[in-house]
Scaffold this motif. Structure first.
Motif, PDB file in Angstrom:
ATOM      1  N   LEU A 148       0.816  -1.210   0.000  1.00 50.98           N
ATOM      2  CA  LEU A 148       0.000   0.000   0.000  1.00 50.98           C
ATOM      3  C   LEU A 148       0.850   1.260   0.000  1.00 50.98           C
ATOM      4  CD1 LEU A 148      -2.936  -0.881   2.414  1.00 50.98           C
ATOM      5  CD2 LEU A 148      -3.163  -0.039   0.088  1.00 50.98           C
ATOM      6  N   THR A 208      -5.645   5.521  -4.398  1.00 48.21           N
ATOM      7  CA  THR A 208      -6.829   4.729  -4.754  1.00 48.21           C
ATOM      8  C   THR A 208      -6.551   3.231  -4.759  1.00 48.21           C
ATOM      9  OG1 THR A 208      -6.324   4.859  -7.116  1.00 48.21           O
ATOM     10  CG2 THR A 208      -7.688   6.628  -6.165  1.00 48.21           C
ATOM     11  N   GLY A 209      -5.253   2.857  -4.783  1.00 47.89           N
ATOM     12  CA  GLY A 209      -4.888   1.446  -4.860  1.00 47.89           C
ATOM     13  C   GLY A 209      -5.155   0.829  -6.214  1.00 47.89           C
ATOM     14  N   GLN A 225      -7.357  -3.565  -8.680  1.00 43.64           N
ATOM     15  CA  GLN A 225      -7.585  -2.796  -7.464  1.00 43.64           C
ATOM     16  C   GLN A 225      -6.941  -3.524  -6.290  1.00 43.64           C
ATOM     17  OE1 GLN A 225      -9.660   0.232  -6.621  1.00 43.64           O
ATOM     18  NE2 GLN A 225      -8.317  -0.151  -4.863  1.00 43.64           N
ATOM     19  N   LEU A 226      -6.086  -2.815  -5.560  1.00 44.54           N
ATOM     20  CA  LEU A 226      -5.460  -3.404  -4.391  1.00 44.54           C
ATOM     21  C   LEU A 226      -6.494  -3.573  -3.287  1.00 44.54           C
ATOM     22  CD1 LEU A 226      -2.684  -4.327  -3.304  1.00 44.54           C
ATOM     23  CD2 LEU A 226      -2.460  -2.044  -2.306  1.00 44.54           C
ATOM     24  N   ASN A 227      -6.563  -4.804  -2.743  1.00 46.98           N
ATOM     25  CA  ASN A 227      -7.519  -5.109  -1.686  1.00 46.98           C
ATOM     26  C   ASN A 227      -6.815  -5.987  -0.656  1.00 46.98           C
ATOM     27  OD1 ASN A 227      -9.709  -5.614  -0.100  1.00 46.98           O
ATOM     28  ND2 ASN A 227     -10.843  -6.827  -1.611  1.00 46.98           N
ATOM     29  N   GLY A 228      -6.294  -5.362   0.394  1.00 45.14           N
ATOM     30  CA  GLY A 228      -5.482  -6.085   1.356  1.00 45.14           C
ATOM     31  C   GLY A 228      -4.186  -6.537   0.726  1.00 45.14           C
ATOM     32  N   GLU A 238      -4.151  -8.694  -1.773  1.00 45.02           N
ATOM     33  CA  GLU A 238      -4.502  -9.195  -3.090  1.00 45.02           C
ATOM     34  C   GLU A 238      -4.824  -8.062  -4.050  1.00 45.02           C
ATOM     35  OE1 GLU A 238      -6.498 -13.463  -1.768  1.00 45.02           O
ATOM     36  OE2 GLU A 238      -7.809 -11.804  -2.349  1.00 45.02           O
ATOM     37  N   GLN A 263      -7.394  -7.243  -7.272  1.00 43.68           N
ATOM     38  CA  GLN A 263      -8.642  -7.700  -7.884  1.00 43.68           C
ATOM     39  C   GLN A 263      -8.835  -7.033  -9.237  1.00 43.68           C
ATOM     40  OE1 GLN A 263     -12.250  -8.024  -5.417  1.00 43.68           O
ATOM     41  NE2 GLN A 263     -13.286  -6.761  -6.963  1.00 43.68           N
ATOM     42  N   THR A 300     -10.704  -5.268 -11.917  1.00 43.95           N
ATOM     43  CA  THR A 300     -11.910  -4.433 -11.926  1.00 43.95           C
ATOM     44  C   THR A 300     -12.336  -4.038 -13.327  1.00 43.95           C
ATOM     45  OG1 THR A 300     -10.540  -2.447 -11.608  1.00 43.95           O
ATOM     46  CG2 THR A 300     -11.452  -3.515  -9.629  1.00 43.95           C
ATOM     47  N   SER A 331     -11.839 -17.522  -7.766  1.00 37.24           N
ATOM     48  CA  SER A 331     -12.210 -16.144  -7.430  1.00 37.24           C
ATOM     49  C   SER A 331     -13.078 -15.535  -8.525  1.00 37.24           C
ATOM     50  CB  SER A 331     -10.958 -15.290  -7.216  1.00 37.24           C
ATOM     51  OG  SER A 331     -10.140 -15.280  -8.379  1.00 37.24           O
ATOM     52  N   ARG A 384      -9.040 -12.516  -8.651  1.00 37.59           N
ATOM     53  CA  ARG A 384      -8.117 -11.919  -7.697  1.00 37.59           C
ATOM     54  C   ARG A 384      -6.762 -12.603  -7.831  1.00 37.59           C
ATOM     55  NH1 ARG A 384     -11.948 -13.590  -4.275  1.00 37.59           N
ATOM     56  NH2 ARG A 384     -10.412 -14.642  -2.943  1.00 37.59           N
TER      57      ARG A 384
END
Length: 537
Positions: free
Chosen positions: A12, A37-38, A61-64, A66, A68, A70, A114, A118
């Motif tokens: 991040l 925004t990741g 998109q960064l999610n934790g 992982e 994803q 988009t 997923s 992801r």
């Protein structure tokens, strides 16, 4: 060299530029990562799936820990450096990621099941040379590291280092101290020094794996030091635990010593044995004579199982055979075997695997057969009997005093050949040996163990009969759905109006991609050898 855990923890906070190539340019394009925004934007992603390739621009998109997917939008096909998503390995290869002052290769892995897709960060490797890792020694040239002996822990060879094999290099013990050798896209391996059984070679032993995942724009290269003549190093060898023949009847576990290095055993009872992945890989200037008729080849597969993935492999300028298969059940697609000095594809010891899409192109001055096929040299009826299934072969032979056959079927072998074309040799097809004829049956009453269908021949002499002939090779060939006529090739590709274009039929086997054409290529616009192979024309 690798900072995977650190990168996952701090992703991040990173401000990164993802560098890829754009069509026909040498300059790097960028895709931005916005830490606010990741969001990661990838302008070019090639998606490899089955026999096709598609290109997209994508957004992650960064999610934790992982990423994803988009958004994804189709774009025009392109060449040059680019991101590649390989469905076979569920991996995304990003050639260059700039993080501050450092530049990295990144490998993402798809999270199975997923939806939306992801990815996790599987590997991150520095693209700059930072010294040799603990399992290697400094090499003689800049940015090189040398390997020797036996590797008994998981290691990764990266493209920022030129890797030098100093004599024989083994991965793992024989079904003990097993290890995985990972080779990143764009990595170069050079075999130097030694000869005979002490030539430099890379050997993956039983129980260990090789994960050589090249890409169309960054193939893996294994070669000799000068790249001038065949036989500069000993080649790539893999030994597996799949069934082979060559043992006494009733032996519960058939293990056979390799003919050139008799201390090395292969074979077992696991037909689905998995020795890893080899994709988009060149094996060049390999081969070494150990004893008379006992050699190291370009690519040797000893009792390798069907769980192994081999796709898009070129063997070029080999001293002995290009690919030699000693039993097992290994399956291969998209082979390019060029300028091989002995047989381009050779099998023995009960191979029961599969091949689809292979180009065999002999040099003008040297080379024995396109295919030399045996069941077992000593016992022609030994079990399991060799009976591979092969489809979509293009075999371009040569002429001259030492030229022989396009395909020789002998010593009791079986085979089911589909959708293939053989041209240019003094003899296209020859069946030899009483047990080979007996295994086939008779024209009009074939056993199904030795067949050829939807195939074409066009040689100075199309057919020849060896010893023990119970029928003619011509009658055997023409009693099936085959033709002896000009296939209308331009080089190795069919021309407009070629009978090959609609001359094939699907093979009823899950391994094979459905086709309606004969030969390795649908038409002149379907040349899958482009970009990832070394020049062979």
């Amino acid at each position: 060299m690798y900072h995977i855990q650190c990168i996952k923890k701090n992703f991040l906070a990173l401000s990164a530029v993802l560098a890829t190539g754009v069509a026909s340019t040498a300059d790097a394009a960028t895709a931005t990562f916005d830490p606010a925004t990741g969001i990661v934007n990838l302008p070019i992603v090639e998606v490899l799936s089955e026999e096709s390739s598609a290109f997209y621009s994508a957004q992650l998109q960064l999610n934790g820990s992982e990423l994803q997917l988009t958004a994804a939008a189709p774009i025009a096909a392109t060449t040059g450096q680019r991101n590649v998503f390989d469905f076979d390995t569920l991996s995304v290869h990003v050639p260059s990621v700039t993080v501050g002052a450092d530049d990295f290769y990144v490998k993402l892995k798809l999270v199975p099941g997923s939806d939306p897709l992801r990815f996790t960060i599987d590997q991150l490797a520095d693209n700059a040379f930072k010294g040799c890792p603990s399992f290697a020694q400094p090499g003689a040239s800049a940015n090189s590291c040398s390997l020797s002996g036996t590797i008994t822990s998981d290691v990764t060879l990266t493209k920022n280092i030129e890797w030098v094999l100093q004599g024989p290099v083994y991965v793992g013990g024989d079904n003990t101290q097993s290890a995985t050798l990972t080779i990143n896209p764009g990595t170069k391996i050079i075999g130097v020094g030694g000869s005979g059984d002490q030539a430099a070679y890379l050997w993956i032993r039983r129980g260990s794996r090789i994960m050589a995942e090249g890409t169309p724009d960054n193939p893996i290269v294994m070669t000799g030091p000068s790249e001038l003549v065949a036989g500069e190093w000993g080649g790539l060898l893999i030994s597996g635990n799949a069934p082979v023949n060559g043992c006494n009847a009733g032996v519960p576990l058939c293990e056979v010593p390799f003919e050139a290095i008799v201390s090395e055993l292969y074979g077992g009872n696991d037909p689905t044995d998995n020795s890893g992945v080899i994709k988009y890989t060149q094996i060049r200037y390999a081969g070494s004579a150990v004893r008379q008729d006992e050699e190291l080849n370009g690519f040797t597969l000893n009792g390798v199982g069907s769980g192994t993935l081999i796709d898009y492999v070129q063997v070029h300028e080999g001293l002995d055979d290009g690919v030699e298969v000693f039993g097992g059940t290994v399956q291969m697609k998209h082979l390019v075997l060029t300028n091989i000095q002995d047989d381009s594809l050779d099998w023995t010891n009960g191979w029961q695997g599969r091949v689809q899409f292979a180009l065999i192109k002999q040099a003008a001055a040297i080379g024995d057969r396109g295919i030399e096929a045996d069941n077992n040299e000593k016992n022609h009826d030994d079990a399991p009997r060799a009976q591979p299934i092969l489809s979509n072969l293009t075999i371009l032979g040569r002429v001259g005093d030492t030229a022989t056959q396009g395909i020789l079927l002998r010593r009791g072998t079986g085979a089911n050949i589909w959708n293939s074309v053989i041209v240019g040799s003094p003899v296209c097809l020859m069946i030899d040996g009483e047990r080979t004829f007996a295994n086939a049956g008779t024209p009009g009453n074939l056993t199904g163990s030795l067949t050829i269908q939807n195939s074409y021949v066009n040689c100075a002499t199309n057919f020849a009969d060896g010893e023990g002939a119970a029928f003619t090779t011509s009658d055997w060939f023409l009693s099936q759905l085959n033709k002896a006529e000009d296939p209308l090739l331009s080089g190795y590709l069919p021309t407009t109006g070629s009978p090959l274009t609609l001359g094939g039929a699907p093979v009823s086997d899950a391994f094979f991609s459905p086709v309606d054409y004969a030969g390795a290529f649908k038409d002149s616009n379907s040349d899958w050898t482009k970009e990832w192979t070394v020049n062979f024309n």
